[in-house]
Design a protein around this motif. Structure first.
Motif, short mmCIF file in Angstrom:
data_model
loop_
_atom_site.label_atom_id
_atom_site.label_comp_id
_atom_site.label_asym_id
_atom_site.label_seq_id
_atom_site.Cartn_x
_atom_site.Cartn_y
_atom_site.Cartn_z
N ALA A 96 1.20 -1.34 -0.10
CA ALA A 96 0.08 -0.05 -0.19
C ALA A 96 0.77 1.11 -0.40
N ASN A 97 0.41 2.53 -0.52
CA ASN A 97 1.39 3.23 -0.85
C ASN A 97 -0.17 4.87 -1.17
N PHE A 98 -0.80 4.62 0.06
CA PHE A 98 -1.72 5.49 0.05
C PHE A 98 -1.47 5.93 1.65
N GLU A 99 -2.19 7.63 1.71
CA GLU A 99 -2.63 8.61 2.29
C GLU A 99 -4.00 8.42 3.37
N TYR A 100 -4.01 8.40 4.74
CA TYR A 100 -5.25 8.35 5.00
C TYR A 100 -5.39 9.70 4.87
N ALA A 101 -7.07 10.22 4.20
CA ALA A 101 -7.10 11.86 4.72
C ALA A 101 -9.07 11.87 4.93
N GLU A 102 -9.09 12.19 6.02
CA GLU A 102 -10.44 12.54 6.73
C GLU A 102 -11.39 12.78 4.81
N ILE A 103 -12.77 12.72 4.55
CA ILE A 103 -12.83 12.93 3.21
C ILE A 103 -13.30 14.42 2.37
N SER A 104 -13.67 15.32 4.26
CA SER A 104 -13.82 16.56 3.78
C SER A 104 -12.64 17.60 3.35
N ASP A 105 -11.36 16.67 3.35
CA ASP A 105 -9.80 17.26 3.06
C ASP A 105 -9.89 16.71 1.61
N ILE A 106 -9.61 15.24 1.14
CA ILE A 106 -9.87 14.68 0.63
C ILE A 106 -10.81 15.58 -0.62
N VAL A 107 -11.87 16.53 -0.73
CA VAL A 107 -12.70 16.99 -1.82
C VAL A 107 -11.31 18.15 -1.78
N ARG A 108 -10.74 18.74 -0.91
CA ARG A 108 -10.37 20.00 -1.10
C ARG A 108 -8.55 19.94 -1.82
N ARG A 109 -7.98 18.34 -1.92
CA ARG A 109 -6.91 18.61 -2.11
C ARG A 109 -5.94 19.26 -3.75
N GLU A 110 -5.14 20.01 -3.94
CA GLU A 110 -5.10 20.61 -5.34
C GLU A 110 -5.10 19.83 -6.76
N ASP A 111 -4.73 18.50 -6.06
CA ASP A 111 -4.48 17.33 -7.05
C ASP A 111 -6.13 16.69 -7.65
N ILE A 112 -6.48 17.12 -6.74
CA ILE A 112 -8.38 16.72 -7.67
C ILE A 112 -9.00 17.65 -7.95
N ASP A 113 -9.49 16.98 -9.62
CA ASP A 113 -9.86 18.23 -10.28
C ASP A 113 -11.47 18.00 -10.21
N LEU A 114 -11.89 16.87 -10.48
CA LEU A 114 -13.59 16.62 -9.57
C LEU A 114 -13.51 16.13 -9.08
N VAL A 115 -14.84 15.51 -8.22
CA VAL A 115 -15.19 14.89 -7.35
C VAL A 115 -16.35 14.43 -6.98
N VAL A 116 -16.73 13.06 -7.15
CA VAL A 116 -17.50 12.44 -7.47
C VAL A 116 -18.43 12.42 -5.60
N VAL A 117 -19.65 12.81 -6.36
CA VAL A 117 -19.91 12.15 -4.47
C VAL A 117 -22.02 11.75 -4.57
N GLY A 118 -21.83 10.34 -3.66
CA GLY A 118 -22.53 9.67 -4.20
C GLY A 118 -22.30 8.72 -2.79
N VAL A 119 -23.09 9.60 -1.75
CA VAL A 119 -22.94 9.17 -0.37
C VAL A 119 -24.49 9.72 0.20
#
Ligand SMILES: NC(=O)c1ccc[n+]([C@@H]2O[C@H](COP(=O)([O-])OP(=O)(O)OC[C@H]3O[C@@H](n4cnc5c(N)ncnc54)[C@H](OP(=O)(O)O)[C@@H]3O)[C@@H](O)[C@H]2O)c1
Length: 397
Positions: A80-103
């Motif tokens: 595994a080579n990932f970072e755990y992060a809070e959902i609210s934090d992931i959606v703000r990250r600079e390297d994200i262009d599109l957020v899909v929300v299905g909760v």
């Protein structure tokens, strides 16, 4: 090196019905998308498979399930080579262009709001976030130049129509409802419908919460409000037709008497793909059955047997905070139904009583909504009231 043409996605709710279909779109168009973040609540087994396949940078799962997830990855010998992060934090990250929300439910509010505040493109399946955050969400989106892209099939198809005609020529818009499993049943049968029948939707294969809501048509009430916010249309200009084949998802009526309908086979990958690719359109990369063989039928909704539908126009007209009260009370009532504490019809009773209570006691809620904390307060206060109403009902039976 990252292919610059790829949209970098954060998928919130990757193990659900919307989430897995979104990943099927990614699989069909691998040159278009890169999965950078994925999140689930408890389904560590499927999340582990998704981590191994998509190798995301960011992952979120509820803290109680982390150990299970790690064990699962270790047993598969995956490095595994990932970072755990809070959902609210992931959606703000600079390297994200599109957020899909299905909760489902209120849990979708924070991810959607944070993504908007970060100025992202957000494909929103979670109508509850739109209802709870209301005008504040759209004002914030305008300020931050964020794009809210509808995923619900009715709103996705309406979006295509509305964008194609001058507003002043549109007299009324329509969304359709398949009618769920009970649209032909007697009221007495609907009132006592058992859980096993409620969760058998005739057309769509969805999560439990939206399936229960669809059987009662309260999901369509949500969608009336959703359309009203998304397209700034007054509720009285939104109509609902029962269309059991679920081929036509929406229509607009022009002032010259023309009706323009938007149709596609009922497969959620079509609206999901439209939002994900926006503003571009690609050839459909998967097999879809023809829509031409079936006759298409349309009926007026029966409000005697499906009074929940009326709550849509009522709460849309009342505006904030009533759409949020509707979401909150429905969440409580559906939970009680799933735990077999109440009858199917009681969902409507609890929600209607909660809305009526706050119509008379508006002062118990914050007077204005200027922050997500205000929305949380409204949600919590109305949840408490809905629980009181539900418990009284349980006591009486
Ligand atoms: N399904 C459809 O065809 C459809 C169509 C239109 C609109 N929608 C809307 O899309 C949303 C999702 O529906 P769905 O049918 O995809 O639901 P679902 O199948 O139940 O999936 C929900 C997803 O969200 C995760 N999740 C659940 N509760 C969470 C919480 N409190 N915090 C964080 N993550 C949570 C689940 O994780 P676990 O798997 O680990 O539990 C799962 O990944 C709903 O708002 C629904 O109204 C769905």
């Amino acid at each position: 090196m990252r292919n610059k043409k790829k949209k970098r996605i954060a998928l919130i709710g990757s193990t659900g019905s919307i989430g897995t279909q979104c990943l099927q779109v990614v699989d069909s168009l691998p040159e278009k998308f890169e999965v950078v973040g994925i999140t689930a609540m408890t389904n560590f087994k499927l999340l582990a498979k998704q981590i191994m396949k998509y190798k995301p940078k960011y992952v979120c799962i509820s803290p109680e399930k982390r150990a299970d997830l790690e064990r699962e990855l270790k047993e598969s010998l995956f490095k595994a080579n990932f970072e755990y992060a809070e959902i609210s934090d992931i959606v703000r990250r600079e390297d994200i262009d599109l957020v899909v929300v299905g909760v489902p439910g209120f849990a979708s509010c924070e991810p959607v709001f944070n993504a908007v505040r970060a100025g992202k493109e957000i494909a929103v399946a979670s109508k509850e976030a739109i209802l709870c955050l209301g005008k504040m969400l759209f004002e914030e989106a305008e300020k931050k130049k964020a794009k809210i892209l509808p995923v619900d099939s009715e709103h996705s198809s309406l979006w295509k129509l509305i964008d194609s005609y001058p507003r002043e020529n549109i007299k009324k818009v329509y969304i359709t409802a398949s009618g769920g499993p009970f649209w032909k049943h007697d009221k007495s049968k609907i009132e006592n419908a058992p859980y096993e029948e409620v969760i058998k939707h005739p057309v769509w294969n969805m999560g439990v919460k939206i399936t229960v809501d669809s059987a009662l048509l309260i999901n369509k009430a949500f969608e009336i409000i959703e359309a009203s916010y998304l397209f700034a249309i007054p509720p009285e200009k939104i109509g609902v037709k029962i269309h059991p084949e679920a081929i036509v998802h929406s229509a607009i009526e022009l002032k010259d008497g023309t009706f323009i309908m938007s149709a596609h086979f009922p497969d959620m990958r079509i609206p999901i793909m439209y939002a994900m690719l926006y503003p571009y359109v690609e050839d459909i990369p998967f097999e879809i059955p023809s829509i031409w063989e079936k006759p298409l039928n349309f009926f007026e909704p029966d409000f005697e047997r499906f009074p929940s539908l009326l709550l849509g126009w009522r709460c849309a007209k009342l505006q904030e905070p009533f759409p949020c009260i509707l979401v909150s009370a429905d969440e409580v009532a559906v939970e009680y139904f799933i735990s077999r504490k109440i009858r199917f019809w009681d969902i409507y009773t609890i929600v209607e009583k909660t809305v009526s209570y706050f119509e008379k006691n508006r002062k118990e809620l914050p007077s204005s909504i200027t922050s997500i904390e205000d929305v949380k307060k409204i949600y919590e206060i109305s949840k408490k009231k809905a629980k009181e109403i539900a418990d009284l009902l349980v006591e009486k039976t």
